[in-house]
Scaffold this motif. Sequence first.
Motif, short mmCIF file in Angstrom:
data_model
loop_
_atom_site.label_atom_id
_atom_site.label_comp_id
_atom_site.label_asym_id
_atom_site.label_seq_id
_atom_site.Cartn_x
_atom_site.Cartn_y
_atom_site.Cartn_z
N GLY A 139 0.79 -1.22 0.00
CA GLY A 139 0.00 0.00 0.00
C GLY A 139 0.82 1.27 0.00
N ASN A 140 2.14 1.12 0.14
CA ASN A 140 3.01 2.30 0.15
C ASN A 140 4.31 1.99 -0.57
OD1 ASN A 140 5.46 3.77 1.69
ND2 ASN A 140 3.68 5.14 1.67
N PHE A 141 4.68 2.85 -1.51
CA PHE A 141 5.94 2.72 -2.25
C PHE A 141 6.51 4.13 -2.33
CE2 PHE A 141 8.00 0.21 -5.91
CZ PHE A 141 9.12 1.02 -5.93
N SER A 142 7.61 4.36 -1.68
CA SER A 142 8.17 5.72 -1.67
C SER A 142 9.68 5.69 -1.89
CB SER A 142 7.86 6.42 -0.33
OG SER A 142 8.37 5.68 0.76
N VAL A 144 11.37 2.46 -0.19
CA VAL A 144 10.62 1.78 0.88
C VAL A 144 9.31 1.23 0.36
CG1 VAL A 144 9.48 2.06 3.11
CG2 VAL A 144 11.66 3.22 2.68
N LEU A 145 9.05 -0.02 0.70
CA LEU A 145 7.78 -0.67 0.41
C LEU A 145 7.13 -1.03 1.74
CD1 LEU A 145 9.00 -3.22 -2.29
CD2 LEU A 145 7.69 -1.17 -2.76
N GLN A 146 5.85 -0.74 1.89
CA GLN A 146 5.12 -1.15 3.09
C GLN A 146 3.84 -1.87 2.69
OE1 GLN A 146 5.23 1.50 6.70
NE2 GLN A 146 5.74 3.07 5.20
N GLY A 147 3.54 -2.93 3.41
CA GLY A 147 2.36 -3.70 3.06
C GLY A 147 1.90 -4.62 4.16
N THR A 148 0.95 -5.47 3.82
CA THR A 148 0.41 -6.43 4.78
C THR A 148 0.19 -7.78 4.11
OG1 THR A 148 -1.87 -5.75 4.27
CG2 THR A 148 -0.80 -4.67 6.14
#
Length: 243
Positions: free
Chosen positions: A167-170, A183-187
């Motif tokens: 849900g997040n790629f920055s 940075v990658l953030q997910g679940t």
Amino acid sequence: MKKGILSGLVTFHYLLCSLIIVKIEQIESLRFVREPQHRTKTWYQAKKQTEHELQEFAQPRRCKFHETFEGAKDMIAHGILENVDAALAFHVEPGKLPEGLFMYNSGGIMMSSVDGFKITVKGKGAHGAYPHSSIDPINIAVHIYLALEALIAREADPEKNCVLTIGNFSAGSAANIIPDTAVLQGTIRTNDASCRSLLVQRMKEVAKGTAQVYGGAAEIEMLSEVPPLVCDKTFTDQMVEYL
């Protein structure tokens, strides 16, 4: 009723939940305080007394479970189960469900597990005119993203509920500069213990292995490790009688 039972009768709302802590004997008293066709002074007195008794036990509060997924753990640590019989959480869906309808699950998993993760890809920054001098973390992160998508398609049991979301790629702050990191953030969410263990392990292996292939490195931070929500069957069935 034993003290210390935490039941997700209906699951936590990710933005706003109405948290209700109750004593069973007070629920019994509510059962007999119903509005008659013609309100009487006795009815008003009974209603007021019941509301007064429940005041300290029924408190709405704003929740941020969508950020940590560990709201129940936090509330237990702050004494939600002290001196009470039980705690319940109601998941509200304004405008989505017909008025008067409620759903519950007393025989299985109510909500899937939530393993939140943050992948920090480390490369080597450079000016966009000299890409050969860089180890591009954005390029690495893109390949990690695509590889993670394949985990659900080719490694997860199709008979189980499994989902992996990024849900997040920055990365970066300038159009002509290759950054040092991305940075990658997910679940990862599933209702099966073996699938959960496999997907979390493979997520880490894929991220680190892919980064290494392209000359970089990946660090993984687990943001949450929350098991599936399983409601207490006896308590849930008992509470349904009052709804």
